[in-house]
Design a protein around this motif. Structure first.
Motif, mmCIF file in Angstrom:
data_model
loop_
_atom_site.group_PDB
_atom_site.id
_atom_site.type_symbol
_atom_site.label_atom_id
_atom_site.label_comp_id
_atom_site.label_asym_id
_atom_site.label_seq_id
_atom_site.Cartn_x
_atom_site.Cartn_y
_atom_site.Cartn_z
ATOM 1 N N GLU A 211 -18.334 -58.738 22.394
ATOM 2 C CA GLU A 211 -19.087 -57.483 22.458
ATOM 3 C C GLU A 211 -18.204 -56.251 22.244
ATOM 4 O O GLU A 211 -17.322 -55.963 23.058
ATOM 5 C CB GLU A 211 -19.767 -57.375 23.831
ATOM 6 N N PRO A 212 -18.451 -55.496 21.151
ATOM 7 C CA PRO A 212 -17.697 -54.261 20.920
ATOM 8 C C PRO A 212 -18.421 -53.036 21.490
ATOM 9 O O PRO A 212 -19.652 -52.940 21.419
ATOM 10 C CB PRO A 212 -17.659 -54.183 19.385
ATOM 11 N N TYR A 213 -17.644 -52.129 22.094
ATOM 12 C CA TYR A 213 -18.179 -50.856 22.579
ATOM 13 C C TYR A 213 -17.301 -49.728 22.037
ATOM 14 O O TYR A 213 -16.334 -49.970 21.321
ATOM 15 C CB TYR A 213 -18.238 -50.845 24.112
ATOM 16 N N GLU A 214 -17.612 -48.497 22.399
ATOM 17 C CA GLU A 214 -16.894 -47.359 21.828
ATOM 18 C C GLU A 214 -15.402 -47.408 22.143
ATOM 19 O O GLU A 214 -14.558 -47.203 21.270
ATOM 20 C CB GLU A 214 -17.492 -46.043 22.328
ATOM 21 N N LYS A 215 -15.081 -47.689 23.410
ATOM 22 C CA LYS A 215 -13.675 -47.647 23.815
ATOM 23 C C LYS A 215 -13.175 -48.960 24.410
ATOM 24 O O LYS A 215 -12.091 -49.007 24.987
ATOM 25 C CB LYS A 215 -13.466 -46.521 24.830
ATOM 26 N N ALA A 216 -13.963 -50.005 24.303
ATOM 27 C CA ALA A 216 -13.562 -51.277 24.909
ATOM 28 C C ALA A 216 -14.188 -52.441 24.151
ATOM 29 O O ALA A 216 -15.141 -52.278 23.390
ATOM 30 C CB ALA A 216 -13.993 -51.318 26.373
ATOM 31 N N TYR A 217 -13.607 -53.607 24.370
ATOM 32 C CA TYR A 217 -14.125 -54.846 23.779
ATOM 33 C C TYR A 217 -14.048 -55.918 24.866
ATOM 34 O O TYR A 217 -13.048 -56.009 25.575
ATOM 35 C CB TYR A 217 -13.269 -55.257 22.582
ATOM 36 N N ARG A 218 -15.101 -56.691 25.006
ATOM 37 C CA ARG A 218 -15.061 -57.714 26.053
ATOM 38 C C ARG A 218 -15.639 -59.033 25.550
ATOM 39 O O ARG A 218 -16.453 -59.079 24.628
ATOM 40 C CB ARG A 218 -15.820 -57.261 27.303
ATOM 41 N N VAL A 219 -15.202 -60.106 26.197
ATOM 42 C CA VAL A 219 -15.721 -61.447 25.926
ATOM 43 C C VAL A 219 -16.316 -61.967 27.236
ATOM 44 O O VAL A 219 -15.676 -61.891 28.290
ATOM 45 C CB VAL A 219 -14.608 -62.395 25.440
ATOM 46 N N ARG A 220 -17.549 -62.456 27.149
ATOM 47 C CA ARG A 220 -18.205 -62.996 28.343
ATOM 48 C C ARG A 220 -18.696 -64.414 28.075
ATOM 49 O O ARG A 220 -19.094 -64.752 26.962
ATOM 50 C CB ARG A 220 -19.389 -62.117 28.758
ATOM 51 N N TYR A 221 -18.669 -65.252 29.139
ATOM 52 C CA TYR A 221 -19.240 -66.599 29.095
ATOM 53 C C TYR A 221 -20.492 -66.615 29.973
ATOM 54 O O TYR A 221 -20.515 -65.989 31.034
ATOM 55 C CB TYR A 221 -18.277 -67.645 29.664
ATOM 56 N N GLU A 287 -20.042 -55.344 15.263
ATOM 57 C CA GLU A 287 -20.918 -56.509 15.332
ATOM 58 C C GLU A 287 -20.725 -57.271 16.643
ATOM 59 O O GLU A 287 -19.615 -57.709 16.958
ATOM 60 C CB GLU A 287 -20.639 -57.439 14.156
ATOM 61 N N LYS A 288 -21.829 -57.406 17.368
ATOM 62 C CA LYS A 288 -21.812 -58.294 18.537
ATOM 63 C C LYS A 288 -22.106 -59.704 18.041
ATOM 64 O O LYS A 288 -23.035 -59.924 17.255
ATOM 65 C CB LYS A 288 -22.866 -57.879 19.564
ATOM 66 N N ILE A 289 -21.320 -60.668 18.500
ATOM 67 C CA ILE A 289 -21.489 -62.057 18.084
ATOM 68 C C ILE A 289 -21.740 -62.914 19.315
ATOM 69 O O ILE A 289 -20.994 -62.835 20.295
ATOM 70 C CB ILE A 289 -20.241 -62.565 17.327
ATOM 71 N N VAL A 290 -22.788 -63.716 19.262
ATOM 72 C CA VAL A 290 -23.102 -64.644 20.348
ATOM 73 C C VAL A 290 -23.087 -66.058 19.792
ATOM 74 O O VAL A 290 -23.714 -66.336 18.762
ATOM 75 C CB VAL A 290 -24.466 -64.336 20.992
ATOM 76 N N LEU A 291 -22.379 -66.937 20.461
ATOM 77 C CA LEU A 291 -22.313 -68.340 20.076
ATOM 78 C C LEU A 291 -22.971 -69.191 21.160
ATOM 79 O O LEU A 291 -22.613 -69.069 22.340
ATOM 80 C CB LEU A 291 -20.862 -68.807 19.890
#
Length: 572
Positions: A211-221, A287-291
């Motif tokens: 998940e990309p945001y304006e000032k941060a990027y995170r990965v979640r499970y 681009e938000k990517i969900v797997l």
């Protein structure tokens, strides 16, 4: 095999268990019949149903067959021999190689009647095999540890070999889908994405979110139905991570304006591969990517592993045995509908049946079932696929989802003309499923004469057996939550989560919570009179079918989940 207990003569292990006082005779006969029906060992059935102490069963069986007993608690898993017995044999027969002495291999078993297991291992290894009796519950726990410990592909995820994991894009049906990670210059990105995917598999996650945001990027499970953050890389890496995942799934890396769908096959070893369903979505900041992780083994767990209560399981099995009719599974996205459907298809998947499925897309690939991916772009929708199926001499048809009147009418026609049809609808309860079909425009008479069973379901988190603790809840609160006075008087122990190194926040795994309703003659008449969902739900209650809330509370009484979790997934 007859199902009449009076005609059963107890012999062998069943007789021994009665003589040793582990079971009474009626219980032993019933267990013998049910184990034979479910095609599982008698000891395994008794342990699963908690009808007898697994340790006592092991000692009793060992005495009957004159073989030694071993307490696996005193055995170190790291001492188990590597690569002596093929993993397929270990899984197939639920046996475990313990140690080797010269040309003799000692094998842990919990079912001493399974002579075939020892013969196959002897043939496979060339060694003389000797059985050692162990506790069934402990054996299954050790088998899981053994297979995990000896799966070298999942060992050290920080290893430098992370960048050489094999992946294929698309459906993996030709060599053009293979993607070599050496084609990508940025090796750290390759290793990072592979690590995220492998970690997700190792921790039992169902989805991975980039998940990309304006000032941060995170990965979640998403683990056990709950999203949690696992990584926060630099926002500067967002385009590279998105490009890497899109290359792995054979998507157009130059197209960032519209959503795209793809698929990745990750080969973990020569015998094991995991599929990922990939979706990209343009957002404000990238681009938000969900797997979605698609593990084929999840559809082969067997109906006993899904959490159906005994009466609900029997209703499902009875409906599957019918030559025609419609079985509908309903619930929100991620509630386990696909696994429920494929568990049923696995039971039906024999050489005598022609089974076809239309899905969007096919999530789990199963040999012996003809699976079709619907594709609206080329004019192949659910309705078109169903029409084709009816000209393919089908016995069983599975429709991924009934979305419109045309699909519903064709599915009902198939169910009325000698075919068994399985499908899903997005509704909240069994009764609402019937009224939803009426609202779509399906004639009430067709619904009443075709639909035979409705399963509404949710997924709740299982309490961790290693750390769950008893909880004291006042009687007044129990009554408010929906427990009956009779249930409270009977007495039961509520448990709450604690948390340990074996679980996540006191929970480990998930369990299905079900409302299984058979459409009876009375309900069919109500449908033809266009009764409301409230009236149909009241009739289902009157006929003894538990709703979702009641089933959730029953799981709480059984100690499977907590009251808090029951409240999270079900409401009155």
């Amino acid at each position: 095999m007859t199902n009449n207990k009076s005609s059963v003569t107890l012999t062998g292990l069943a007789r021994r268990f009665v003589e040793d006082g582990l079971l009474d005779e009626d219980a032993a006969k019933e267990a013998y019949l049910q184990a034979a029906k479910n095609r599982i060992p008698l000891i395994t059935y008794l342990v699963q149903q908690k009808m007898a102490d697994s340790r006592g069963l092991a000692f009793s069986a060992a005495m009957e067959f004159g073989i030694p007993v071993l307490d696996l608690n005193s055995f170190l898993p790291e001492l188990l021999p590597e690569k002596v017995v093929d993993e397929k044999l270990v899984r197939k027969h639920s046996v475990l190689p313990l140690f080797k002495r010269a040309n003799r291999l000692f094998v842990a078993v919990s079912d001493p009647t399974n002579v075939q297991a020892l013969d196959e291992i002897k043939f496979n290894t060339g060694l003389s095999t000797e059985a050692v009796m162990v506790d069934d519950a402990k054996l299954r726990e050790f088998i899981d540890k053994y297979l995990e410990a000896h799966d070298t592909t999942m060992g050290d995820l920080d290893d430098a070999d992370l960048d050489s994991v094999e992946t294929e894009g698309g459906d993996g049906d030709d060599d053009k889908g293979a993607v070599s990670t050496s084609d990508i210059d940025d090796a750290p990105i390759v290793k990072y994405v592979n690590k995220m995917l492998l970690d997700a598999i190792r921790t039992g996650a169902s989805d991975v979110h980039f998940e990309p945001y304006e000032k941060a990027y995170r990965v979640r499970y998403r683990t056990d139905g709950i999203l949690r953050e696992v990584s926060r890389p630099s926002i500067k890496l967002a385009p590279k991570i998105a490009a890497r995942v899109k290359i792995m799934s054979q998507l157009d890396i130059s197209e960032r304006r519209v959503p795209q769908d793809g698929r990745i096959k990750m080969k973990l070893s020569k015998t094991k591969a995991i599929d990922f369903r990939v979706n990209t979505l343009p957002t404000l900041w990238g681009e938000k990517i969900v797997l979605r992780i698609l593990d084929p083994s999840s559809a082969q767990l067997g109906i006993d592993a899904l959490g159906y209560d005994e009466d609900q399981k029997q209703l499902y099995l009875d409906a599957l045995e019918q030559p025609q009719g419609m079985i509908l599974v309903t619930g929100p996205t991620g509630s386990g509908k696909t696994v429920s459907l494929y568990t049923g298809l696995n039971i039906l998947n024999t050489t005598e049946r022609n089974i076809s499925t239309a899905e969007d897309p096919a999530e789990i690939n199963l040999e012996g079932i003809n699976q079709v991916n619907v594709n609206a772009k080329v004019g192949l929708g659910f309705a078109e696929a169903l029409r084709a199926f009816l000209r393919q001499d089908p016995d069983v048809i599975m429709v991924g989802e009934i979305r419109d009147l045309e699909t519903a009418n064709i599915a009902i026609k198939a169910a009325q003309t000698g075919h068994l049809v399985l499908s899903t609808l997005h509704t909240n309860s069994a009764a609402e499923t019937l009224t939803r079909m009426m609202n779509m425009g399906v004639p009430a008479f067709n619904i009443a004469t075709s639909v035979s069973l409705i399963i509404a379901q949710r997924l709740g988190r299982r309490l961790c057996n290693a750390c769950k603790q008893p909880a004291n809840v006042p009687k007044e609160v129990l009554l408010e939550e929906g427990f009956t006075q009779e249930q409270i008087d009977t007495g039961f122990t509520l448990y709450r989560p604690k948390g340990c190194d074996k679980c996540t926040g006191g929970y480990k795994g998930r369990v299905g919570i079900y409302e299984v309703v058979k459409v009876t003659d009375t309900m069919a008449n109500m449908i033809m009179e266009e009764a409301s969902s409230i009236q149909i739900a009241k009739q289902a209650q009157a006929e003894g079918f538990r709703n979702l809330r009641q089933s959730a509370l029953l799981k709480v009484m059984q100690g499977v989940t907590s009251l808090e979790e029951a409240n999270r997934v079900t409401k009155d």
